[in-house]
Design a protein around this motif. Structure first.
Motif, PDB file in Angstrom:
ATOM      1  N   LEU A 193     -30.422  39.520 108.713  1.00 12.52           N
ATOM      2  CA  LEU A 193     -31.413  38.632 108.119  1.00 12.52           C
ATOM      3  C   LEU A 193     -32.766  39.331 108.128  1.00 12.52           C
ATOM      4  O   LEU A 193     -33.173  39.902 109.141  1.00 12.52           O
ATOM      5  CB  LEU A 193     -31.523  37.311 108.893  1.00 12.52           C
ATOM      6  CG  LEU A 193     -30.314  36.385 108.852  1.00 12.52           C
ATOM      7  CD1 LEU A 193     -30.546  35.186 109.758  1.00 12.52           C
ATOM      8  CD2 LEU A 193     -30.018  35.935 107.437  1.00 12.52           C
ATOM      9  N   PRO A 194     -33.493  39.313 107.007  1.00 11.48           N
ATOM     10  CA  PRO A 194     -34.796  39.980 106.958  1.00 11.48           C
ATOM     11  C   PRO A 194     -35.886  39.126 107.590  1.00 11.48           C
ATOM     12  O   PRO A 194     -35.771  37.904 107.711  1.00 11.48           O
ATOM     13  CB  PRO A 194     -35.043  40.152 105.457  1.00 11.48           C
ATOM     14  CG  PRO A 194     -34.314  38.999 104.844  1.00 11.48           C
ATOM     15  CD  PRO A 194     -33.098  38.763 105.691  1.00 11.48           C
ATOM     16  N   ILE A 202     -23.499  39.059 116.720  1.00  8.48           N
ATOM     17  CA  ILE A 202     -24.848  39.627 116.752  1.00  8.48           C
ATOM     18  C   ILE A 202     -25.399  39.649 115.335  1.00  8.48           C
ATOM     19  O   ILE A 202     -24.763  40.172 114.420  1.00  8.48           O
ATOM     20  CB  ILE A 202     -24.844  41.050 117.341  1.00  8.48           C
ATOM     21  CG1 ILE A 202     -24.285  41.036 118.768  1.00  8.48           C
ATOM     22  CG2 ILE A 202     -26.262  41.632 117.331  1.00  8.48           C
ATOM     23  CD1 ILE A 202     -24.180  42.414 119.381  1.00  8.48           C
ATOM     24  N   ILE A 203     -26.610  39.085 115.169  1.00  4.55           N
ATOM     25  CA  ILE A 203     -27.286  39.046 113.872  1.00  4.55           C
ATOM     26  C   ILE A 203     -28.509  39.947 113.953  1.00  4.55           C
ATOM     27  O   ILE A 203     -29.360  39.788 114.833  1.00  4.55           O
ATOM     28  CB  ILE A 203     -27.711  37.617 113.512  1.00  4.55           C
ATOM     29  CG1 ILE A 203     -26.497  36.682 113.487  1.00  4.55           C
ATOM     30  CG2 ILE A 203     -28.434  37.585 112.164  1.00  4.55           C
ATOM     31  CD1 ILE A 203     -26.853  35.220 113.289  1.00  4.55           C
ATOM     32  N   VAL A 252     -26.320  36.363 119.410  1.00  2.00           N
ATOM     33  CA  VAL A 252     -27.465  37.197 119.755  1.00  2.00           C
ATOM     34  C   VAL A 252     -28.242  37.486 118.476  1.00  2.00           C
ATOM     35  O   VAL A 252     -27.653  37.879 117.463  1.00  2.00           O
ATOM     36  CB  VAL A 252     -27.038  38.524 120.414  1.00  2.00           C
ATOM     37  CG1 VAL A 252     -28.256  39.401 120.689  1.00  2.00           C
ATOM     38  CG2 VAL A 252     -26.271  38.262 121.699  1.00  2.00           C
ATOM     39  N   LEU A 253     -29.585  37.248 118.511  1.00  2.00           N
ATOM     40  CA  LEU A 253     -30.467  37.661 117.420  1.00  2.00           C
ATOM     41  C   LEU A 253     -31.139  38.955 117.866  1.00  2.00           C
ATOM     42  O   LEU A 253     -31.911  38.956 118.829  1.00  2.00           O
ATOM     43  CB  LEU A 253     -31.516  36.591 117.131  1.00  2.00           C
ATOM     44  CG  LEU A 253     -31.165  35.540 116.067  1.00  2.00           C
ATOM     45  CD1 LEU A 253     -29.938  34.748 116.483  1.00  2.00           C
ATOM     46  CD2 LEU A 253     -32.344  34.599 115.831  1.00  2.00           C
ATOM     47  N   LYS A 271     -25.858  28.597 122.997  1.00  4.49           N
ATOM     48  CA  LYS A 271     -26.690  29.414 123.878  1.00  4.49           C
ATOM     49  C   LYS A 271     -26.945  30.726 123.146  1.00  4.49           C
ATOM     50  O   LYS A 271     -26.011  31.471 122.863  1.00  4.49           O
ATOM     51  CB  LYS A 271     -25.990  29.668 125.209  1.00  4.49           C
ATOM     52  CG  LYS A 271     -25.821  28.428 126.076  1.00  4.49           C
ATOM     53  CD  LYS A 271     -25.038  28.747 127.344  1.00  4.49           C
ATOM     54  CE  LYS A 271     -25.725  29.838 128.154  1.00  4.49           C
ATOM     55  NZ  LYS A 271     -24.986  30.153 129.401  1.00  4.49           N
ATOM     56  N   ILE A 272     -28.222  30.973 122.834  1.00  5.59           N
ATOM     57  CA  ILE A 272     -28.555  32.102 121.973  1.00  5.59           C
ATOM     58  C   ILE A 272     -29.520  33.034 122.701  1.00  5.59           C
ATOM     59  O   ILE A 272     -30.493  32.584 123.332  1.00  5.59           O
ATOM     60  CB  ILE A 272     -29.185  31.616 120.655  1.00  5.59           C
ATOM     61  CG1 ILE A 272     -28.185  30.723 119.903  1.00  5.59           C
ATOM     62  CG2 ILE A 272     -29.610  32.780 119.781  1.00  5.59           C
ATOM     63  CD1 ILE A 272     -28.744  30.107 118.644  1.00  5.59           C
ATOM     64  N   LEU A 273     -29.240  34.319 122.614  1.00  3.23           N
ATOM     65  CA  LEU A 273     -30.108  35.350 123.173  1.00  3.23           C
ATOM     66  C   LEU A 273     -30.955  35.929 122.045  1.00  3.23           C
ATOM     67  O   LEU A 273     -30.416  36.437 121.051  1.00  3.23           O
ATOM     68  CB  LEU A 273     -29.277  36.459 123.828  1.00  3.23           C
ATOM     69  CG  LEU A 273     -30.056  37.682 124.339  1.00  3.23           C
ATOM     70  CD1 LEU A 273     -31.019  37.280 125.449  1.00  3.23           C
ATOM     71  CD2 LEU A 273     -29.091  38.775 124.802  1.00  3.23           C
ATOM     72  N   VAL A 274     -32.277  35.856 122.186  1.00  3.08           N
ATOM     73  CA  VAL A 274     -33.202  36.422 121.210  1.00  3.08           C
ATOM     74  C   VAL A 274     -33.762  37.721 121.786  1.00  3.08           C
ATOM     75  O   VAL A 274     -34.386  37.713 122.859  1.00  3.08           O
ATOM     76  CB  VAL A 274     -34.342  35.444 120.885  1.00  3.08           C
ATOM     77  CG1 VAL A 274     -35.389  36.112 119.989  1.00  3.08           C
ATOM     78  CG2 VAL A 274     -33.797  34.199 120.211  1.00  3.08           C
TER      79      VAL A 274
END
Length: 664
Positions: free
Chosen positions: A522-523, A498-499, A468-469, A422-425
């Protein structure tokens, strides 16, 4: 008296029977001759008189059959020979007391078939059939068959000669195509050497002290040489097309991923030109299709670039939906909507088979690579589709179709081997929201999207996320502040990995991310492979984050796709050429930084930006792009720091390339 009455009655019966027989013989279409045992005519009907062409005195009852035979023999009905002998021979046949059959043809008369049948009392019944019409029909059939056979033989010879001539023409055409392909390949190879020398000399000039005017002239030469290299790349593709050396791959891939990749790569160019870039894939389009993703992305990127180049304002929308193929089959239609009239006119010009436009020089100055569009047209044809353009008022559409059959959905991502996440963008840009969602849902993850930092903090506190992104540049509460607030939450929510997802790769910005509590960086545009690796590492328990490793600054997918298009030997040669140049760029970067030469740094950054992405060094590409921008904006200190990061990432990426591709 009674005896005489009986005889009379018998004679009357015989007379009646004879009358009935005459009636029957008259009604029969065949000639009938009844011969008595004494070899005289007993009965003869009218068809027999006509067929034998007998005079009245012979065609009567009581006439000796020998007289009729003699008459016919003298007339030549039985062929050359003595008439008496022929007549006796015919009569002798009657004495054999067995059925006989023979053909006879009188000169100028009918063709006749005669059949004789002996009677029990020694008499003979002979039937005569006029077969003149039948034999003429048979003769006509034989003549027609012979004529047809002769015609078929003649046509077969003509066809054989035409086939041989066609084979010769086909062979000559194929040989001409091979010669043309070899010529193009040789031109490409020969031109690359002097162009490379020009580029190297110009770059050396850029490292020397030059005045503003000289700097402008040299930069213009470098830009022209770079454009010429792009043309040489197109010539190489064209040579391979002419030589039938391009074979499209048939592998499963996601159309949404290809579209997202193109939108992400073109986002900066759209931003620079003041255009809005969006994308949408119809839900009817299969999630996974079979085809060549690399060439599909190439064609779509070429059309998007054309639309961005020739459109002044508004929104460029990439849409994907079902569409008809040239053969009326069902395929997929890719459309770039909102293009300006110049883009529509340019595509139509280069897709036509007519003469080139009169203003081709102006077209070249505008940056349009018509050869690239011609190649795209050929590639689309190999995909079973077609390319075109349509316009309506001031906006137009650039489109193409492709045969991309649906394939069973299979997951090749980490979720197939472990659990889905489960990822939050956290992203405010709609295009980037869509791209990131595509990338994550393709791997089977559940995605929640919010548009600012405050919403991110609320979502993280209300729900349990695995990762999280986080974009840094957010309206209101930015990504750094939002991360600090999330880290202040109680329980597991405060420790969620968090990324950072950002367009900045400056060391100071990376350090700010670490200080705020982010686990990785990450770019943009997001590298799908790097994103998957980061999520796998962070959610597996290793949340240390830190600087990107050598594995994270190279996208192996790029070279893998390139290998499928041009083959491994060519990729190895390409990597070797890059590494040879990279070995020289490293010291040049260090020298330019020591001399505080921003112009030299800008030239090196522009070079790396143009080639690093082609060999999968996405980290080098992003850092070089950032350095190029900082140099153009005269942000000296940030540019010098970024040059250090670029040198480090270049060294890491080259080491990884050598390990993966055996290049030295």
């Amino acid at each position: 008296m009674p005896a005489m009455t009986a005889v009379a009655a018998g004679d009357a019966g015989a007379a009646a029977l004879a009358a009935q027989l005459d009636t029957v013989l008259a009604a029969v279409g065949q000639g009938v001759l009844v011969v008595a045992p004494d070899r005289r005519v007993l009965r003869i009907n009218e068809p027999c008189r006509a067929i034998l062409r007998l005079p009245p005195e012979l065609a009567t009852a009581g006439t000796p059959v020998a007289d009729i035979a003699r008459f016919c023999a003298q007339r030549g009905d039985y062929g050359p020979g003595d008439a008496e002998e022929q007549a006796r021979a015919l009569i002798a046949l009657f004495d054999l007391n067995e059925p006989q059959s023979y053909d006879r043809s009188t000169p100028g008369g009918p063709a006749v078939t005669a059949r004789s049948l002996p009677l029990p009392d020694g008499g003979v019944v002979i039937t005569y059939t006029d077969e003149t019409d039948y034999r003429h029909a048979v003769d006509d059939l034989h003549t027609a068959a012979a004529t047809l056979e002769e015609s078929v033989t003649d046509h077969a010879g003509d066809l054989e000669r035409l086939t041989a001539a066609l084979d010769v023409a086909r062979h000559r055409a194929a040989e001409a195509t091979r010669v043309k392909a070899r010529t193009l390949a040789l031109m490409n190879q020969e031109l690359r050497i002097p162009v490379g020398g020009i580029v190297e000399s110009v770059r050396a000039l850029l490292t020397a002290p030059l005045g503003p005017q000289e700097q402008s002239h040299v930069s213009r030469i470098l830009n022209s040489a770079t454009a010429l290299r792009l043309i040489l790349d197109d010539l190489g593709d064209l040579a391979r097309l002419e030589a039938d050396e391009i074979t499209l791959e048939a592998a499963p891939f996601s159309i949404e991923t290809v579209v997202g990749s193109v939108l992400s790569a073109m986002a900066e160019r759209a931003e620079e030109t003041g255009l809005r870039l969006t994308g949408a894939v119809d839900t009817v389009v299969p999630e996974l299709v079979t085809g060549d993703a690399a060439w599909l992305r190439h064609v779509l990127a070429e059309l998007v670039a054309l639309a961005l180049r020739d459109t002044e304002r508004g929104t460029i929308a990439v849409t994907v939906e079902p569409g008809l193929l040239p053969g009326m089959g069902l395929g997929v239609r890719f459309a770039v909507e909102g293009a300006g009239p110049e883009a529509v006119a340019s595509l139509r010009t280069w897709l036509s088979d007519g003469p080139l436009p009169d203003d081709i020089a102006q077209t070249r100055r505008a940056g349009l690579r018509g050869l690239g569009l011609h190649i795209c047209r050929r590639i689309v044809a190999l995909m079973g589709g077609e390319m075109g353009a349509s316009d309506a008022e001031e906006r137009g559409t650039l489109w193409f179709t492709a045969a991309l059959p649906a394939c069973p959905q299979v997951s090749a991502g980490p979720c197939a081997r472990s659990r889905c996440l489960k990822i939050l963008v956290v992203e405010d840009n709609p295009v980037n929201q869509r791209v990131n969602t595509w990338l994550l849902e393709r791997e089977g993850h559940c995605v929640t999207v919010v548009g600012d930092g405050a919403q991110a903090v609320r979502a993280a506190s209300d729900h349990s996320f695995d990762a999280v992104l986080m974009d840094l540049d957010l309206p209101g509460l930015d990504g750094i502040a939002a991360t600090r607030r999330i880290r202040a939450l109680d329980g597991p929510a405060g420790g969620v990995p968090i990324i950072a997802i950002t367009g900045s790769a400056l060391p100071m910005d990376i350090e700010r991310c670490r200080e705020a509590g982010m686990n990785d960086h990450l770019p943009k545009p997001v590298n799908p492979a790097a994103l998957v690796r980061a999520l796998t590492r962070l959610t597996a328990g290793d949340g240390t984050g830190g600087a990107a490793s050598a594995d994270e600054v190279i996208d192996e997918v790029v070279l893998g796709a390139l290998e499928g298009v041009i083959g491994r030997p060519t990729v190895v040669r390409l990597v070797a050429e890059f590494l040879e140049r990279a070995d020289a760029i490293g010291p040049e970067l260090a020298a330019a930084r020591r001399l505080l030469d921003i112009d030299a740094l800008a030239g090196l950054a522009a070079e790396l930006k143009g080639v690093a992405g082609s060999v999968g060094l996405t980290g080098v590409f992003e850092t070089a792009r950032l350095l190029d921008r900082l140099c153009r904006e005269c942000r000296r200190e940030e540019a010098l720091d970024t040059a250090v990061l670029l040198a480090r990432r270049l060294d890491q990426g080259c080491g990884r390339l050598r390990a993966l591709w055996g290049a030295v």
